[in-house]
Design an enzyme around this catalytic site. Structure first.
Site, PDB file in Angstrom:
ATOM      1  N   ASP A   1       5.855   5.223 -25.621  1.00 61.96           N
ATOM      2  CA  ASP A   1       5.076   6.443 -25.862  1.00 61.96           C
ATOM      3  C   ASP A   1       5.818   7.452 -26.740  1.00 61.96           C
ATOM      4  O   ASP A   1       5.269   7.953 -27.716  1.00 61.96           O
ATOM      5  CB  ASP A   1       4.700   7.119 -24.539  1.00 61.96           C
ATOM      6  CG  ASP A   1       3.669   6.304 -23.763  1.00 61.96           C
ATOM      7  OD1 ASP A   1       3.432   5.133 -24.129  1.00 61.96           O
ATOM      8  OD2 ASP A   1       3.106   6.845 -22.788  1.00 61.96           O
TER       9      ASP A   1
ATOM     10  N   ARG B   1      12.669  19.340 -15.456  1.00 59.95           N
ATOM     11  CA  ARG B   1      12.054  19.790 -16.714  1.00 59.95           C
ATOM     12  C   ARG B   1      12.757  20.982 -17.358  1.00 59.95           C
ATOM     13  O   ARG B   1      12.988  20.983 -18.572  1.00 59.95           O
ATOM     14  CB  ARG B   1      10.559  20.098 -16.517  1.00 59.95           C
ATOM     15  CG  ARG B   1       9.751  18.939 -15.958  1.00 59.95           C
ATOM     16  CD  ARG B   1      10.066  17.651 -16.650  1.00 59.95           C
ATOM     17  NE  ARG B   1       9.275  16.537 -16.169  1.00 59.95           N
ATOM     18  CZ  ARG B   1       9.486  15.279 -16.537  1.00 59.95           C
ATOM     19  NH1 ARG B   1      10.467  14.979 -17.364  1.00 59.95           N
ATOM     20  NH2 ARG B   1       8.732  14.316 -16.061  1.00 59.95           N
TER      21      ARG B   1
ATOM     22  N   ASP C   1       3.890  18.818 -15.992  1.00 63.43           N
ATOM     23  CA  ASP C   1       5.109  18.762 -16.800  1.00 63.43           C
ATOM     24  C   ASP C   1       4.981  19.501 -18.125  1.00 63.43           C
ATOM     25  O   ASP C   1       5.917  20.162 -18.570  1.00 63.43           O
ATOM     26  CB  ASP C   1       5.542  17.314 -17.007  1.00 63.43           C
ATOM     27  CG  ASP C   1       6.118  16.709 -15.732  1.00 63.43           C
ATOM     28  OD1 ASP C   1       6.720  17.476 -14.954  1.00 63.43           O
ATOM     29  OD2 ASP C   1       5.957  15.502 -15.510  1.00 63.43           O
TER      30      ASP C   1
ATOM     31  N   SER D   1       2.304   5.400 -13.805  1.00 64.34           N
ATOM     32  CA  SER D   1       3.282   6.162 -14.571  1.00 64.34           C
ATOM     33  C   SER D   1       4.489   6.504 -13.688  1.00 64.34           C
ATOM     34  O   SER D   1       4.326   6.843 -12.512  1.00 64.34           O
ATOM     35  CB  SER D   1       2.602   7.435 -15.095  1.00 64.34           C
ATOM     36  OG  SER D   1       3.529   8.483 -15.193  1.00 64.34           O
TER      37      SER D   1
END
Ligand code: ARG
Length: 418
Positions: free
Chosen positions: A26, A108, A137, A191
């Protein structure tokens, strides 16, 4: 003083962009897409957060996609992650919606912070990430970017591009000579986001909240059913609210969490199947594995139980859900999180000592605690003769005064319903 709202951006608007790059399919597609869509220079940043993947292949792939070595950034940020993000959060005993130990949420701000540092270093005017437009996110990344560099340009390809289906994404990859691992040909079954603190799995086959997750979803813990029949006993030492040693052995923050992860893994500890409320408004179902974090959380509560004053502890517990929500919503770099952190850190001054834990088939039990700063008074609490440490007659007046308004209510208004 004002902020300017720019974008959406066109070709030529962006000079140089720092991309949070995992090396996976990705983000490799994103890399190429940034180059072709904006005609800009791409700088990649790949962080070792303890996700258990080598960084080497990511470097090779970036090079193959035409990124110059000087534009490839790779950092082992594991110690910083645990010391400056995980530990401060664990001082708060933070749990989102009562259960989630915030493993993705807390990573993050660190990734975003490094991206901005690199952007300053290389003179980039933009940053990009690979989070989708439906999740938390994207919010966490971007709130951190803007807090640290108010004029930064943000590119979130998943919200912009036409590569909405797997087929289109693979087509784009093929057309641009991006290597596709054989197992990536088909649709990924769910995921995954992983780091030293946790692994999270969501989406696809996990979307029906009634369906139990298959054993194969779990990747860093054995199942409690398969865990040893004999309990493992360990000790964890704390200094001012942070863990410093396991079984008496001093360890750096990341080494310590790695050790607790091993112990948790083999005892089937830290699995969680949760439906949670995302910041963007929808509910989502996730499978979390936080082996070491689950032990650390229990151990920290254990040491606080003897070292924290009741008033301090209760106040901290009242504020905890707010703190957890701030971390979950992505407000790490906000004044209110900093204020709460100052209060929490102040509360930890005497949170030092040793906790003994029993790990057994998915359970973590605190079975012993001791501290030079302990507030626990055996002499006061004893059922035996306390030799004047406590006068039981004092309790009579204490109770009577506390009962005063209850008695007056009963007399004046009939009291509680009977
Ligand atoms: N729902 C979790 C959170 O918002 C995890 C998100 C990332 N996980 C993933 N598998 N993509 O913190």
């Amino acid at each position: 003083m004002s902020v300017t709202y720019t974008g959406p951006y066109k070709k030529g608007d962006i000079k140089k962009v720092v991309l949070a790059y995992s090396g996976g399919l990705d983000t490799s597609v994103i890399l190429k897409w940034l180059q072709t869509t904006y005609g800009c220079e791409v700088v990649t940043f790949t962080a070792d957060l303890g996700q258990g993947e080598e960084l080497g292949p990511a470097r090779k792939k970036a090079e193959m996609l035409g990124i110059k070595p000087k534009n490839i950034y790779m950092d082992d940020v594991r110690e910083e992650f645990v010391k400056d993000f995980v530990f401060p959060m664990f001082r708060a005993n933070a749990l989102y919606e009562g259960q989630y130990l915030l493993g993705s949420s807390i990573a993050r701000p660190l990734i975003a912070k490094r991206q901005i540092e690199i952007a300053r270093e290389v003179g980039a005017d933009a940053v990009a990430h690979g989070a989708t437009g439906k999740g938390n996110d994207q919010v966490r990344f971007e709130l951190a970017y803007y807090a640290l560099k108010p004029d930064i340009k943000v590119i979130a390809p998943w919200r912009e591009w036409e590569l909405s289906s797997r087929t289109k994404l693979l087509e784009f990859a093929e057309k641009n000579q991006i290597p596709i691992a054989k197992d990536k040909r088909g649709e990924a079954p769910f995921s995954i986001d992983a780091n030293l603190l946790h692994s999270s799995s969501e989406g696809k086959i996990l979307e029906d909240p009634w369906e139990e997750a298959d054993e194969s979803v779990y990747q860093r813990t054995i199942s409690p059913e398969d865990a040893p029949d004999k309990a493992t006993y360990i000790t964890v030492d704390f200094e001012k609210g942070d863990a410093t040693a396991v079984d008496g052995k001093k360890m750096s923050p990341a080494t310590l969490l790695t050790r607790l992860n091993e112990l948790g893994k083999k005892n089937g500890i830290g699995r969680l199947d949760l439906v949670e409320n995302r910041f963007v408004g929808m509910k989502s179902r996730g499978i979390y594995e936080t082996p070491g974090g689950t032990i650390l959380h229990a151990a920290h509560r254990g040491i606080e139980s003897i070292t924290l004053d009741r008033g301090a502890g209760h106040l901290k517990d009242e504020l905890m859900p707010k703190y957890a929500e701030l971390v979950y919503f992505g407000f790490w770099f906000s004044p209110e999180r900093e204020m709460l952190q100052a209060l929490i850190d102040k509360s930890q001054e005497n949170v030092s000592g040793t906790v003994r834990l029993k790990l057994y088939k998915g359970n973590t039990s605190v079975v012993g605690r001791k501290s030079p700063k302990s507030l626990y008074s055996m002499k006061t609490v004893t059922f035996e003769d306390d030799q004047g440490a406590y006068d039981q007659r004092d309790a009579e007046g204490f109770i009577k005064l506390n009962a005063l308004r209850l008695r007056l209510r009963a007399l004046g208004q009939g009291g509680p319903k009977r």
